[in-house]
Design an enzyme around this catalytic site. Sequence first.
Site, PDB file in Angstrom:
ATOM      1  N   CYS A 382       0.683   1.777  -3.297  1.00 34.16           N
ATOM      2  CA  CYS A 382       2.058   1.900  -2.797  1.00 34.16           C
ATOM      3  C   CYS A 382       2.965   2.480  -3.881  1.00 34.16           C
ATOM      4  CB  CYS A 382       2.546   0.540  -2.280  1.00 34.16           C
ATOM      5  SG  CYS A 382       4.023   0.657  -1.238  1.00 34.16           S
ATOM      6  N   LEU A 383       3.773   1.653  -4.543  1.00 34.17           N
ATOM      7  CA  LEU A 383       4.613   2.141  -5.643  1.00 34.17           C
ATOM      8  C   LEU A 383       3.748   2.797  -6.714  1.00 34.17           C
ATOM      9  CD1 LEU A 383       7.351   2.306  -7.164  1.00 34.17           C
ATOM     10  CD2 LEU A 383       6.833   0.054  -8.109  1.00 34.17           C
ATOM     11  N   HIS A 508      -1.585  -0.742   1.280  1.00 30.17           N
ATOM     12  CA  HIS A 508      -1.964  -1.933   0.509  1.00 30.17           C
ATOM     13  C   HIS A 508      -3.380  -2.375   0.889  1.00 30.17           C
ATOM     14  CE1 HIS A 508       1.924  -2.963  -1.399  1.00 30.17           C
ATOM     15  NE2 HIS A 508       2.444  -2.338  -0.350  1.00 30.17           N
ATOM     16  N   GLU A 510      -5.374  -4.175  -0.668  1.00 34.16           N
ATOM     17  CA  GLU A 510      -5.680  -5.554  -1.094  1.00 34.16           C
ATOM     18  C   GLU A 510      -5.577  -6.553   0.043  1.00 34.16           C
ATOM     19  OE1 GLU A 510      -1.222  -5.009  -2.209  1.00 34.16           O
ATOM     20  OE2 GLU A 510      -3.035  -3.779  -2.027  1.00 34.16           O
TER      21      GLU A 510
END
Length: 537
Positions: A382-383, A508, A510
């Site tokens: 993401c970021l 994401h 994860e």
Amino acid sequence: MTNTKFVFVTGGVLSSVGKGIAAASMGMLFKARGYKVTAIKMDPYLNVDAGTMSPYQHGEVFVTEDGAETDLDLGHYERFLDENLSGKNNITSGKIYSQVITKERKGDYLGSTVQVIPHVTDAIKESILYGAQGADLAVVEIGGTVGDIESLPFLEAVRQLRRELGPNGSVVVHVTYVPILETTHEAKTKPTQHSVKELRSIGLQPDAIVLRSHTPLEKHVLEKTSLFCDVPLEGVINSYDVESVYDVPLLLEQEKLISVLEERLFGTTTEADLKKWKEMLSRQSERTLKVALVGKYVVLPDAYLSVIEAIRHAAMKLGVAAHVSLMSSDELEKCDDEQLSEKLSNMDALVVPGGFGARGIEGMVKVLRYARENKMPTLGLCLGMQVMSIEFARNVLGLKDANSTEFDPNTTYPVISLLPEQMQVRDLGGSMRLGAYPCTLVEGTRVHALYNKPVVFERHRHRFEFNNEFREAFENNGFQVSGLYEPKDLVEVLELKDHPFYVGVQYHPEFKSRPMVPHPLFLGLLSEAVAKASPVL
């Protein structure tokens, strides 16, 4: 009513005692016996959801397939149960009160005086039953600690629901903490006794008590708890600290907790099939990988809970141990090149996770430049993917002012910019690009090979995206677009050619990693790290 059975999990003495892991473990053990299981978390805070809460206070925001921003305990539930949950599995006071007030404004209560009992408690009961639909058994965790003012409507709703479900329709498992005095090494049960007394005053008698402690408790401590809390001895369980949270189900199974609960709920006891779970935990670690996790919120490791767990899942699969070093991007921003090299040179892999805001971004840029230039296996989430793009634009394409419009609205080179549909958004809560979206992978790329499928569904939580104006320049210089959201031509995955592993994803991954099914991207990252690293015993 309903055919679903319920295990209500309450907490006493103090918060963060391990209710979430206990609840997830119980759910997993019932599933291992062949039951269809779901899990629900009830949070007494007045926020509608966890989306706008500080990671320093609350830890990570766990995003479900349907885009709900939920409590991190739902991550535990999904990982232990290996089931996808949804927004209906997280009930908050804010959500309940919002529903009740909306109904009142619409006139649905037909002029009644709207009160906590029955209107709020009825709404809670309806939400519990809705969340449990279709399951043989639902594990329902009540957040907070017994005695908190905020929890009272939830506990009252549970009391009423237990009455409606009948004597064999539900059980209450109370999780408490037993302090052990350093001077005398004596385990003190008095806090547990008072906690149970508080629970009884609300109308709830526990059917089982899980005593959390740092070390195993002697039998007389369990006997004393049984006597003073009026719970059968076989229902008093000691859950002491273990090496991994994934050992907890085996500990509870050893203590025969589920046999006690199953007999009460279903009138029978069955064997759990834990063969695969035990095999997963029995893999020997031949070496230890050092993984640097560079983020903004490292003061509270729970802010990156799913990322850390995803690394561990991949490590277990590969038969290695993973030591995750949490590094503050703020602190790394202050380092010169020599200091940065000193901190990172002994690391085997790097993960740069998600976050919001400009603070610490320049530290991430420094770290990612080091990783790119020194061929360090790197995964940006993401970021992290966005900062990868900023670093590449500045240091490879020569666009020195390159940035995200989130950090610099007036940047000359906005390589990351706001999604068009976000331009007019004013409310922060629940307004991002949230939940699972399809990502089409480009054949012949590293990421396509890792997933081994043309289209994947991954979970998102962001407002900003890669700016396609820079796509051609990136690809011409070796930073390849390897995944797209085709309906809107959004770049979802970037990977660097001529690098062992340098992958950035806008989503994401994860959130979809499971202990027995690690995520392909984390497996790819650690596999490359294993290939590069020398054995560390």
